[in-house]
Enzyme design. Structure first.
Site, PDB file in Angstrom:
ATOM      1  N   THR A 116      30.627   8.383  34.474  1.00 60.34           N
ATOM      2  CA  THR A 116      31.592   7.472  35.089  1.00 60.34           C
ATOM      3  C   THR A 116      31.506   7.558  36.608  1.00 60.34           C
ATOM      4  O   THR A 116      31.438   6.540  37.305  1.00 60.34           O
ATOM      5  CB  THR A 116      33.017   7.823  34.634  1.00 60.34           C
ATOM      6  OG1 THR A 116      33.064   7.850  33.210  1.00 60.34           O
ATOM      7  CG2 THR A 116      34.008   6.792  35.153  1.00 60.34           C
ATOM      8  N   THR A 117      31.488   8.781  37.121  1.00 59.45           N
ATOM      9  CA  THR A 117      31.408   8.987  38.570  1.00 59.45           C
ATOM     10  C   THR A 117      30.091   8.470  39.122  1.00 59.45           C
ATOM     11  O   THR A 117      30.041   7.913  40.224  1.00 59.45           O
ATOM     12  CB  THR A 117      31.574  10.481  38.893  1.00 59.45           C
ATOM     13  OG1 THR A 117      32.773  10.957  38.289  1.00 59.45           O
ATOM     14  CG2 THR A 117      31.616  10.716  40.390  1.00 59.45           C
ATOM     15  N   TYR A 177      36.507  -0.040  23.902  1.00 64.19           N
ATOM     16  CA  TYR A 177      36.792  -1.471  23.814  1.00 64.19           C
ATOM     17  C   TYR A 177      36.772  -1.939  22.356  1.00 64.19           C
ATOM     18  O   TYR A 177      37.811  -2.226  21.788  1.00 64.19           O
ATOM     19  CB  TYR A 177      35.821  -2.302  24.673  1.00 64.19           C
ATOM     20  CG  TYR A 177      36.195  -3.767  24.687  1.00 64.19           C
ATOM     21  CD1 TYR A 177      37.350  -4.186  25.341  1.00 64.19           C
ATOM     22  CD2 TYR A 177      35.425  -4.720  24.033  1.00 64.19           C
ATOM     23  CE1 TYR A 177      37.730  -5.526  25.328  1.00 64.19           C
ATOM     24  CE2 TYR A 177      35.788  -6.054  24.025  1.00 64.19           C
ATOM     25  CZ  TYR A 177      36.938  -6.453  24.673  1.00 64.19           C
ATOM     26  OH  TYR A 177      37.306  -7.774  24.653  1.00 64.19           O
ATOM     27  N   TYR A 195      32.668  13.649  25.000  1.00 66.20           N
ATOM     28  CA  TYR A 195      33.534  13.361  26.146  1.00 66.20           C
ATOM     29  C   TYR A 195      34.749  12.569  25.681  1.00 66.20           C
ATOM     30  O   TYR A 195      34.604  11.460  25.179  1.00 66.20           O
ATOM     31  CB  TYR A 195      32.712  12.582  27.176  1.00 66.20           C
ATOM     32  CG  TYR A 195      33.423  12.128  28.428  1.00 66.20           C
ATOM     33  CD1 TYR A 195      34.610  12.698  28.856  1.00 66.20           C
ATOM     34  CD2 TYR A 195      32.860  11.125  29.208  1.00 66.20           C
ATOM     35  CE1 TYR A 195      35.230  12.282  30.015  1.00 66.20           C
ATOM     36  CE2 TYR A 195      33.462  10.695  30.383  1.00 66.20           C
ATOM     37  CZ  TYR A 195      34.658  11.276  30.773  1.00 66.20           C
ATOM     38  OH  TYR A 195      35.260  10.851  31.921  1.00 66.20           O
ATOM     39  N   ARG A 216      40.259   5.926  29.726  1.00 68.80           N
ATOM     40  CA  ARG A 216      39.157   4.992  29.972  1.00 68.80           C
ATOM     41  C   ARG A 216      38.720   4.257  28.713  1.00 68.80           C
ATOM     42  O   ARG A 216      38.400   3.080  28.770  1.00 68.80           O
ATOM     43  CB  ARG A 216      37.965   5.737  30.585  1.00 68.80           C
ATOM     44  CG  ARG A 216      38.216   6.174  32.026  1.00 68.80           C
ATOM     45  CD  ARG A 216      36.948   6.656  32.688  1.00 68.80           C
ATOM     46  NE  ARG A 216      37.175   6.990  34.084  1.00 68.80           N
ATOM     47  CZ  ARG A 216      37.085   6.115  35.091  1.00 68.80           C
ATOM     48  NH1 ARG A 216      36.775   4.857  34.858  1.00 68.80           N
ATOM     49  NH2 ARG A 216      37.302   6.505  36.332  1.00 68.80           N
ATOM     50  N   LYS A 253      34.076  17.785  26.605  1.00 66.22           N
ATOM     51  CA  LYS A 253      34.731  17.535  27.888  1.00 66.22           C
ATOM     52  C   LYS A 253      36.061  16.878  27.560  1.00 66.22           C
ATOM     53  O   LYS A 253      36.093  15.743  27.060  1.00 66.22           O
ATOM     54  CB  LYS A 253      33.886  16.636  28.793  1.00 66.22           C
ATOM     55  CG  LYS A 253      34.593  16.289  30.104  1.00 66.22           C
ATOM     56  CD  LYS A 253      33.807  15.288  30.942  1.00 66.22           C
ATOM     57  CE  LYS A 253      34.602  14.919  32.195  1.00 66.22           C
ATOM     58  NZ  LYS A 253      33.892  13.914  33.025  1.00 66.22           N
ATOM     59  N   ILE A 258      33.896  19.906  34.295  1.00 64.65           N
ATOM     60  CA  ILE A 258      32.960  18.855  34.709  1.00 64.65           C
ATOM     61  C   ILE A 258      33.707  18.078  35.781  1.00 64.65           C
ATOM     62  O   ILE A 258      34.690  17.395  35.498  1.00 64.65           O
ATOM     63  CB  ILE A 258      32.540  17.974  33.528  1.00 64.65           C
ATOM     64  CG1 ILE A 258      31.748  18.821  32.527  1.00 64.65           C
ATOM     65  CG2 ILE A 258      31.703  16.790  34.015  1.00 64.65           C
ATOM     66  CD1 ILE A 258      31.328  18.088  31.270  1.00 64.65           C
TER      67      ILE A 258
END
Length: 367
Positions: free
Chosen positions: A110-111, A173, A197, A202, A225, A264
């Site tokens: 994402t980052t 989604y 994750y 999100r 994570k 993380i």
């Protein structure tokens, strides 16, 4: 004719029985009895699916190697003004992570804006990172997708170019059931060490503990994570499941009070040395409190907007952002300069003084 028959079969979501395949070509079935009606989702996770994996890749890194990592940085991807990757700046950022004590990097997360990349770009960046730095730091490729087929394909490619482990999000989604989540992860797990994750803010869907528990015995599960919080971390650590905190503001307590392996981190892009100390040197409430204003600032808007802005202000990345991201407003940029002064410029990456920059300095690109 055989080709047309096969296409027709695919469109009706069935597979030709392997007994109908001879000499490398699909023989025409004489009756519908020779057609096996089987959903592709089942085939993808059953014994019929052979993962494209390498014994050498499998032997290169074990899940135990991944579980030894206390600080992994979700590294930023910098850009040139025309929208391509700025590999020179990227290499500098990775070197700063190595010098600062990070033991792993998440590439294209994402980052790192993996969701704004083509898969070609994504796999290229993983390969580049392994090729240049893979002997000095563990490279974890974010090859997750809300499409199981894409996740499988990207993960095969990621391990083929040398990544040490994969990071996998749950389908977002187009959300699925608990059973669907388990099937999704089981489809990607055969390729190599994997971190699952969980970021419900999100994805719009939590990965509940029964899913992780059902997968925890798989030989390639390195851990989770987890972004839900301390209680979820403790839920897993009490059962012997390895966890990294996904929340920088909670990582100190998750590590030292709730049993997390480490973090993380987003913040370690800027202050890897301090984050290394936070994860390696025992409880340090003073250091944690010193970092909290920076951490709060980094999440004043959705990640990675503040980080993109900060790296430009420090002069270690060009002020180029891929849309839909836009730089923080000037009052937030002024606040960042004050935070840098309070913590100490020497703890941040780069050699230039932190600057506010003008709005006109930032470039938005849509490539």
């Amino acid at each position: 004719m055989a080709h047309q028959m096969l296409l027709g079969t695919l469109r009706t979501n069935v597979l030709i029985n392997p007994t109908c395949v001879t000499g490398g070509r699909a023989a025409l079935p004489r009756s519908s009895a020779r057609i096996c009606r089987r959903k592709f989702a089942v085939a993808a996770i059953s014994g019929d699916y052979l993962p494209m994996r390498s014994t050498e890749a499998k032997n290169r890194t074990s899940k135990s190697d991944i579980r030894s990592l206390r600080l992994m940085t979700a590294v930023k991807t910098p850009y040139l003004p025309d929208g391509r990757f700025d590999l020179e700046a990227y290499d500098y950022l990775i070197n700063m992570q190595i010098e600062g004590g990070a033991e792993g990097v998440i590439v294209g997360g994402t980052t790192g804006e993996g969701h704004l990349m083509s898969w070609d770009e994504h796999i290229m960046l993983i390969g580049h990172t392994v090729n240049c730095f893979g002997t000095r730091i563990k490279v974890i490729g974010n090859t997750g997708s809300n499409s199981t087929g894409e996740a499988v394909h990207a993960t095969e490619q990621g391990f083929a170019v040398g990544m040490h482990a994969a990071l996998h999000i749950n389908p977002y989604y187009g959300k699925t059931s608990t059973e669907g989540m388990i099937a999704h992860f089981k489809a990607v797990l055969p390729m190599g060490p994997t971190i699952i994750y969980n970021a419900p803010s999100r994805t719009g869907q939590d990965i509940p503990p029964p899913v992780i528990e059902a997968l925890s015995s798989h030989p390639n599960i390195a851990g989770v994570k987890e972004c839900v919080g301390h209680e979820r971390v403790k839920c897993y650590t009490d059962k012997g499941i390895s966890v990294w905190s996904g929340n920088d503001d909670e990582c100190h307590d998750s590590r030292w009070k709730y049993g997390a392996i480490g973090v993380i981190s987003v913040t370690s892009n800027l202050v890897p040395g301090l984050m290394h100390s936070l994860m390696h040197e025992g409880e340090n409430v003073t250091l944690n409190e010193k970092l909290l204003p920076l951490i709060k600032w980094l999440f004043c808007e959705p990640n990675p907007i503040p980080l993109d802005t900060a790296l430009a202000q420090l002069g270690v990345a060009r002020p180029v952002l891929r849309l839909p991201y836009k730089a923080l407003p000037i009052e937030k940029r002024v606040e960042f300069v004050r935070i840098v002064d309070a913590i100490g410029r020497e703890h941040f990456i780069g050699n230039r003084e932190a600057r506010v920059l003008d709005d006109e300095d930032f470039i938005s690109i849509c490539r």
